[in-house]
Motif scaffolding. Structure first.
Motif, PDB file in Angstrom:
ATOM      1  N   VAL A 142       0.891  -1.637   0.130  1.00  0.00           N
ATOM      2  CA  VAL A 142       0.340   0.018  -0.372  1.00  0.00           C
ATOM      3  C   VAL A 142       0.880   1.584  -0.035  1.00  0.00           C
ATOM      4  N   ALA A 146      -4.259  -0.079  -3.743  1.00  0.00           N
ATOM      5  CA  ALA A 146      -4.108   0.662  -3.127  1.00  0.00           C
ATOM      6  C   ALA A 146      -4.105   1.985  -4.292  1.00  0.00           C
ATOM      7  N   PHE A 179      -7.439   2.905  -0.487  1.00  0.00           N
ATOM      8  CA  PHE A 179      -7.857   2.792   0.295  1.00  0.00           C
ATOM      9  C   PHE A 179      -7.706   4.155   0.948  1.00  0.00           C
ATOM     10  N   ARG A 180      -8.720   5.081   0.169  1.00  0.00           N
ATOM     11  CA  ARG A 180      -8.806   6.630   0.196  1.00  0.00           C
ATOM     12  C   ARG A 180     -10.245   6.317   0.918  1.00  0.00           C
ATOM     13  N   TYR A 187     -12.888   3.499   3.548  1.00  0.00           N
ATOM     14  CA  TYR A 187     -13.079   3.503   4.847  1.00  0.00           C
ATOM     15  C   TYR A 187     -13.694   1.977   4.539  1.00  0.00           C
ATOM     16  N   PRO A 191     -11.259  -1.329   1.466  1.00  0.00           N
ATOM     17  CA  PRO A 191     -10.529  -2.521   1.593  1.00  0.00           C
ATOM     18  C   PRO A 191     -11.182  -3.713   2.197  1.00  0.00           C
ATOM     19  N   PHE A 247      -6.236  -6.920   5.230  1.00  0.00           N
ATOM     20  CA  PHE A 247      -6.942  -5.607   4.977  1.00  0.00           C
ATOM     21  C   PHE A 247      -7.092  -4.348   5.803  1.00  0.00           C
ATOM     22  N   THR A 248      -8.060  -4.880   6.108  1.00  0.00           N
ATOM     23  CA  THR A 248      -8.997  -3.768   7.823  1.00  0.00           C
ATOM     24  C   THR A 248      -7.909  -3.417   8.653  1.00  0.00           C
ATOM     25  N   MET A 291      -5.345  -1.258   7.334  1.00  0.00           N
ATOM     26  CA  MET A 291      -6.516   0.814   7.321  1.00  0.00           C
ATOM     27  C   MET A 291      -6.174   0.787   8.466  1.00  0.00           C
ATOM     28  N   LEU A 343      -2.375   2.689   9.595  1.00  0.00           N
ATOM     29  CA  LEU A 343      -2.570   3.092   8.327  1.00  0.00           C
ATOM     30  C   LEU A 343      -2.949   4.093   8.298  1.00  0.00           C
ATOM     31  N   LEU A 386      -3.412   7.410   0.497  1.00  0.00           N
ATOM     32  CA  LEU A 386      -4.505   7.035   1.342  1.00  0.00           C
ATOM     33  C   LEU A 386      -5.468   9.037   2.038  1.00  0.00           C
TER      34      LEU A 386
END
Lengths: 258, 266
Positions: free
Chosen positions: B110, B154, B159-160, B162, B165, B230-231, B234, B237, B257
């Motif tokens: 990512v 990504a 990943f922009r 919520y 992901p 993945f969660t 996220m 990040l 992001l």
């Protein structure tokens, strides 16, 4: 990180790592090319056992191989013996479950083949330090970046594990409960992983600058600091092993050896 | 840092990656569509083709991709592999019924792109093979696929948000299951670990073939694992400071992001 390597004064330890790697590949090629289960057993008895005795790490080799391949063989025999779809010859029955010869043969075939794969790889790892293997491969044209990633990871993991443990203790001392139901334990993972990731990523930038200053990214050829001994005999045996293994593969694919 | 992005032999590296991908795809199609007749026996040339095809493909992709990485990305990779292995073991220590052995791979994919994700995935299995169990090595291609998919997810902006992901994780998990099924079936006869071997046997008992059974077993465990991974990535990040995230050129270039949009004067 604790590697499997055991330091012993044996002729196999003194072989060039590349020779051992080629030997491993040849053995794996042969057992995977030959469909007969007894071919794997023959390799185990005629190649792996003598090699284990000569190397002086036979006990550990047996132990690690049993730990890694033993459960697999057991699961295979139970699963394929009872549930193999093409069963014809029934050896015995437990209630409605029938144990078939075809399933058993498949399990033994795959199981012994996997055992050879595990035993040969573990023998390489027991008799060769990963650092020596990486140096020898880099001498033969493997990118230095590969060697960096492998060697550096092996050194980072123990430090990383210590840091993970101290974070776990620190968060517990602040009242973080690491027991409870699954949802709670998944949520616990976050306050542990976030400081870990942030901490190590900050170190990374400094390391990158230091390495660049020492010409890490340079593409010119380098000389090696540690020279791994090699000999004419080993050079010859490597080629002989490759030719032999490929011959077995070709003979097997063309149907001569089946 | 800009001087570290030099990439000589760009065409050669690209050829390596394309060649590796073609070898893997050819192997996969041969095993899935060709339906080799010796699948019932589980022994014979298809096992060797599976092992050789997947390993050669993984090596070509790994070598091609590692040359594409600048030094400041390359130094992330040992750290990410350590995260994979240590978090994987920490998860086991907490007694969770998941693997969580790809957090580092997805994190690097990512913030640094698909090539970095592919290299991290491949070398996680190499290190696993060198230290814990050589049986991890044939599965290197699955880890590469996971890293590449996470990187492209990504890049297109998953990943922009919520809520995307977890969905991307689910999709990655399904594809990972499909890729690893022939490895489990043809190379290991369906028995890769104690628990999963029992599940494969249960599917076989219902009359499925070996390949179908390993596929179903993978579909049972992989998507959920990747969805959670993945969660978690996220959430990690989100918890990291923006200043830190903006260091990565890949994050700035593709606006990966929320809140890291590239300025005009970059």
């Amino acid at each position: 990180m604790t590697t499997l390597y055991l330091d012993r004064p044996s002729p196999i330890h003194r072989l060039n790592p590349v020779t051992k790697l080629v030997g491993l590949l040849a053995v794996v090629l042969v057992v995977f090319a030959l469909p007969q289960w007894w071919a794997s057993v023959a390799i185990l008895v005629l190649v792996m056992v003598p090699a284990a005795v000569v190397s002086g790490v036979g006990g550990r080799l047996l132990l690690v191989t049993l730990i890694l391949a033993g459960p697999l063989l057991l699961v295979l025999i139970i699963a394929q013996g009872f549930f193999y779809p093409g069963r014809e010859t029934i050896l015995f029955a437990l209630g409605a479950l029938q144990f078939s010869l075809e399933g058993l043969l498949l399990a033994v075939g795959v199981g012994t083949r996997t055992a050879v794969l595990v035993a040969a790889s573990v023998l390489l790892l027991l008799t060769t330090h990963p650092g020596a293997l990486m140096t020898a491969l880099t001498e033969r044209g493997m990118p230095a970046k590969v060697s960096y990633v492998v060697s550096s990871t092996l050194q980072i993991i123990p430090a990383f594990r210590t840091r993970a443990e101290s974070i776990l203790l620190a968060q517990r001392s602040r009242g973080l409960r690491t027991r409870g139901n699954i949802v709670r334990r998944v949520r616990v993972l976050l306050p542990l992983v976030t400081p870990l990731v942030l901490g190590v990523f900050v170190d990374v930038e400094e390391r990158s600058t230091a390495m660049e200053a020492r010409a890490f990214g340079s593409t010119r050829s380098r000389v090696s600091y540690a020279v791994i001994p090699d000999s004419r005999g080993q050079q010859f045996s490597r080629w002989a092993l490759i030719v032999l293994a490929l011959a077995v593969v070709v003979l097997s694919f063309t149907g001569v050896l089946r | 840092m800009s001087s570290t992005t030099a990439e000589p032999n760009k065409t050669r590296n690209l050829i390596f990656i394309i060649l590796g991908a073609l070898v893997v795809i050819a192997t996969y199609l041969y095993l899935i569509i060709g339906q080799p007749t010796d699948i019932a026996a589980g022994l014979g040339p298809s096992a060797l083709i599976a092992l050789a095809g997947y390993l050669i493909g993984a090596i070509l992709i790994g070598v091609g991709a590692i040359h594409r990485l600048p030094t400041n990305t390359l130094v992330l990779i040992p750290v990410a592999i350590a995260i994979n292995i240590v978090v994987g073991q920490l998860t086991a220590a907490l007694g969770l019924p998941f693997y969580f052995d790809s957090i580092g791979t997805i994190l690097v994919a990512v913030v640094a792109g698909p090539a970095a994700g592919a290299v991290t995935g491949a070398f996680t299995n190499v290190i696993w093979g060198l230290t814990l169990s050589p049986l991890a090595l044939p599965f290197a291609i699955t880890a590469i696929v996971i890293g590449v998919l996470a990187g492209y997810a990504a890049r297109i902006g998953v990943f922009r948000t919520y809520w995307l992901p977890p969905i991307a994780g689910l999709v990655t998990g399904v594809i990972a299951a499909l890729v690893s099924a022939p490895i489990a079936a043809f190379i290991f006869g369906g028995a890769t670990g104690g628990g999963t071997g029992a599940i494969v046997a249960a599917f076989q008992a219902f009359g499925n073939s070996l390949l179908a059974s390993t596929t179903l077993q993978g579909l049972l465990s992989d998507p959920v694992d990747k969805l959670i991974t993945f969660t978690v990535v996220m959430l990690i990040l989100l918890a990291l400071p923006t200043r830190f995230k903006q260091r990565f050129p890949f994050v700035r270039q593709y606006n990966v992001l929320p809140g890291t949009k590239a300025k005009k004067l970059d």
